[in-house]
Design an enzyme around this catalytic site. Structure first.
Site, PDB file in Angstrom:
ATOM      1  N   ARG A  15       0.977  -1.181   0.106  1.00 22.43           N
ATOM      2  CA  ARG A  15      -0.082  -0.091  -0.025  1.00 22.43           C
ATOM      3  C   ARG A  15       0.834   1.294  -0.021  1.00 22.43           C
ATOM      4  O   ARG A  15       1.753   1.535   0.884  1.00 22.43           O
ATOM      5  CB  ARG A  15      -0.858  -0.012   1.221  1.00 22.43           C
TER       6      ARG A  15
ATOM      7  N   HIS B  41      -2.909  10.838   1.150  1.00 23.17           N
ATOM      8  CA  HIS B  41      -2.350  10.581   2.593  1.00 23.17           C
ATOM      9  C   HIS B  41      -1.657  12.091   3.016  1.00 23.17           C
ATOM     10  O   HIS B  41      -0.557  12.225   3.331  1.00 23.17           O
ATOM     11  CB  HIS B  41      -1.233   9.812   2.380  1.00 23.17           C
TER      12      HIS B  41
ATOM     13  N   GLU C  62      -6.994   8.162   6.782  1.00 17.09           N
ATOM     14  CA  GLU C  62      -7.144   8.789   8.015  1.00 17.09           C
ATOM     15  C   GLU C  62      -7.921  10.321   7.954  1.00 17.09           C
ATOM     16  O   GLU C  62      -7.055  11.162   8.594  1.00 17.09           O
ATOM     17  CB  GLU C  62      -5.977   8.708   8.979  1.00 17.09           C
TER      18      GLU C  62
ATOM     19  N   ASN D 288      -7.160   1.437  10.146  1.00 19.00           N
ATOM     20  CA  ASN D 288      -5.942   1.593  10.863  1.00 19.00           C
ATOM     21  C   ASN D 288      -6.039   1.456  12.403  1.00 19.00           C
ATOM     22  O   ASN D 288      -6.796   2.185  12.683  1.00 19.00           O
ATOM     23  CB  ASN D 288      -5.090   2.910  10.332  1.00 19.00           C
TER      24      ASN D 288
ATOM     25  N   TYR E 141      -3.614   1.636  16.140  1.00 17.83           N
ATOM     26  CA  TYR E 141      -2.427   1.801  16.634  1.00 17.83           C
ATOM     27  C   TYR E 141      -2.835   1.370  18.086  1.00 17.83           C
ATOM     28  O   TYR E 141      -1.850   0.636  18.698  1.00 17.83           O
ATOM     29  CB  TYR E 141      -1.682   2.957  16.426  1.00 17.83           C
TER      30      TYR E 141
ATOM     31  N   GLU F 222      -3.275  -0.491   8.237  1.00 21.11           N
ATOM     32  CA  GLU F 222      -1.866  -0.097   8.998  1.00 21.11           C
ATOM     33  C   GLU F 222      -2.122  -0.474  10.548  1.00 21.11           C
ATOM     34  O   GLU F 222      -2.990  -0.507  10.966  1.00 21.11           O
ATOM     35  CB  GLU F 222      -2.032   1.416   9.191  1.00 21.11           C
TER      36      GLU F 222
HETATM   37  C1  BGC Z   1      -0.413   7.350   9.488  1.00 21.82           C
HETATM   38  C2  BGC Z   1       0.967   7.210   9.090  1.00 21.82           C
HETATM   39  C3  BGC Z   1       2.077   7.428  10.335  1.00 21.82           C
HETATM   40  C4  BGC Z   1       1.533   6.428  11.328  1.00 21.82           C
HETATM   41  C5  BGC Z   1       2.429   6.357  12.606  1.00 21.82           C
HETATM   42  C6  BGC Z   1      -0.829   6.779  10.803  1.00 21.82           C
HETATM   43  O1  BGC Z   1      -1.556   7.265  11.544  1.00 21.82           O
HETATM   44  O2  BGC Z   1      -1.355   6.819   8.600  1.00 21.82           O
HETATM   45  O3  BGC Z   1       1.274   8.194   8.053  1.00 21.82           O
HETATM   46  O4  BGC Z   1       3.286   7.528   9.967  1.00 21.82           O
HETATM   47  O5  BGC Z   1       0.291   6.502  11.645  1.00 21.82           O
HETATM   48  O6  BGC Z   1       2.483   7.578  13.294  1.00 21.82           O
END
Ligand code: BGC
Length: 469
Positions: free
Chosen positions: A82, A126, A171, A302, A304, A377
């Protein structure tokens, strides 16, 4: 589940494993091939905006070194890659005819991926808004959504015969909140109330882009990528619960509900001026909601980390997960620590169980309206010490990826999770953190630009080669 064979056995047949990147974070070559300026080129010049004072004029020089990067992807055994198209490379000022040199770069990139047997997933946007459009109001103005649709048509015609999956926006929540609401990201406006028109215009732009790609028609599947976080209040108090609800609304629901349900979310509970102002969103016209909710082939997620929210402004020195912002002083809620979890280099809690919770929430909130989900992601930054032998033993990243990929592969009732894209292939320009946060499977020495696969790369290679085909 760090054992490669065990994880490989847990991946359902056809589960796609890829890596994700973004143009501005890797390409460099900002003055090459007729590329125009983006908001990020300007923002990196703003004193204090980037933690290490760096910029992305060279980044990893992927623009010139993509053959080497693709060779590394092939050796790794990735199913898919991607990447994002830089709007200012395709349309330097954000409007008008395509820049042939920009198109030619992505032609070369896509052809090299196909040659290597790697399925291309292209993100149209992006965060690198053409500067000329920003100067005319950027995403605060509906015109930018209209320009975005024209750009989508151009790239659809140029690459629509070869791209397997399209992501319209990456995002929109991050651009809206960090870039317009605060000043952590470009354009660095720092105007809380601008989040309302920006969110709306981004989603209209998404809908128009889907229509434009379908009209071409492109061959690939079409989706959007939203970032989701599971939100919990820091205490049982009503006020913390109200702000947690507000944050869930701001971060998740404003962006997901119109796209998946064709309606604005109910609420939030009217806390503070922001909560009251956000109620304006419920006046979004039926015509716009119809645009925002174009049928999608997949939903990009995404993930995290989860978010714990407390009422009241952030204590001094506490910023957003992406960087510090003075504007946070005026925000009526703040993000709190998760002492119970280990942390990434960014200080983000490592909590794979909350990825499962996000999947469950998606099923619960969107039910049959939820298309197949692709985790577009997930990944982690760590300080990554280089050993005396030059090797990088990033066991912490292996653990993070093993845990999160296992959750994605297991999925949740009512959600069809079709793949996981690791953020990211190589260390890169990490927005407001500059080069200080390394997320890559491959180390980049930013003096020489030499690439060195880390232990996580070798580990993922073993996972992928252990799969039954
Ligand atoms: C984004 C990336 C970023 C990653 C880590 C995501 O929110 O899409 O561009 O590098 O987080 O911060």
């Amino acid at each position: 589940m760090t054992d490669p064979a065990e994880l490989a056995a847990a991946l359902p047949p056809g589960f796609v494993v890829g890596a994700a990147t973004a143009a501005f974070q890797i390409e460099g070559a900002v003055d090459v091939g007729g590329r125009g300026r983006s908001t990020w080129d300007e923002f990196t010049q703003r004193p204090g905006a980037i933690a290490d004072g760096s910029n992305a004029t060279v980044a990893t020089d992927h623009y010139h070194r993509y053959p080497e990067d693709i060779a590394l992807m092939r050796e790794l055994g990735l199913d898919a890659y991607r990447f994002s198209l830089a709007w200012p490379r395709i349309q330097p000022g954000g409007k008008g005819p395509a820049n042939p040199e920009g198109v030619a770069f992505y032609d070369r990139l896509i052809d090299a991926l196909l040659e290597a047997g790697i399925s291309p997933m292209a993100t149209l946007f992006h965060w690198d808004t053409p500067l000329e459009l920003e100067r005319a109001g950027g995403w605060r103005k509906r015109e930018t959504a209209l320009r975005f649709a024209e750009y989508a048509e151009i790239v659809g015609h140029a690459f629509g015969d070869r791209i397997a999956s399209w992501v319209t926006l990456n995002e929109p929540a991050t651009l809206t909140l960090q870039g317009y609401g605060l000043d952590v990201h470009a354009p660095g406006l720092g105007k809380t109330l601008s989040v309302i028109p920006v969110a709306r215009n981004l989603l209209v732009g998404h809908g128009l882009a889907v229509q434009a790609l379908r009209a071409v028609p492109v061959k690939g599947r079409i989706g959007i990528t939203n970032v989701h976080t599971a939100v919990v209040p820091s205490t049982d108090s009503r006020i913390d619960a109200a702000y947690a609800d507000l944050f869930d609304f701001l971060h998740n629901r404003i962006f997901a509900d119109p796209v998946l349900l064709g309606r604005t979310p109910r609420g939030p509970k009217a806390v503070g001026a922001l909560g009251v102002a956000l109620r304006v969103l419920s006046s979004t016209s039926a015509r716009d909601l119809a645009l925002m909710s174009q049928p999608l082939d997949f939903y990009g997620l995404n993930y995290y980390f989860p978010s714990r929210i407390g009422a009241g402004p952030a204590p001094a020195g506490v910023g957003t997960p992406d960087g510090l912002s003075d504007a946070m002083d005026a925000t009526p809620f703040h993000l709190q620590e998760w002492p119970e979890f280990p942390k990434t280099g960014f200080g983000w809690p490592i909590a794979p169980e909350y990825l499962r919770l996000v999947l469950e929430q998606l099923a619960h909130r969107y039910g049959e309206k939820l298309p197949p989900v692709v985790v577009t992601e997930g990944g982690a930054s760590f300080p990554d010490a280089v050993g005396p032998d030059g090797q990088i033993d990033d066991q912490d990243r292996i653990d993070y990826l093993a845990q999160h990929i296992a959750v994605a592969a297991t999925g949740a009732p009512g959600v069809d999770v079709q793949g996981y894209f690791v953020w990211t292939l190589t260390d890169n320009f990490e927005w407001a953190a500059g080069y200080q946060q390394r997320f890559g499977l491959i180390r980049v020495d930013f003096d020489t630009l030499k690439r060195t696969p880390k232990a996580s790369y070798r580990w993922l290679q073993r996972v992928l080669s252990a799969r039954q085909t």
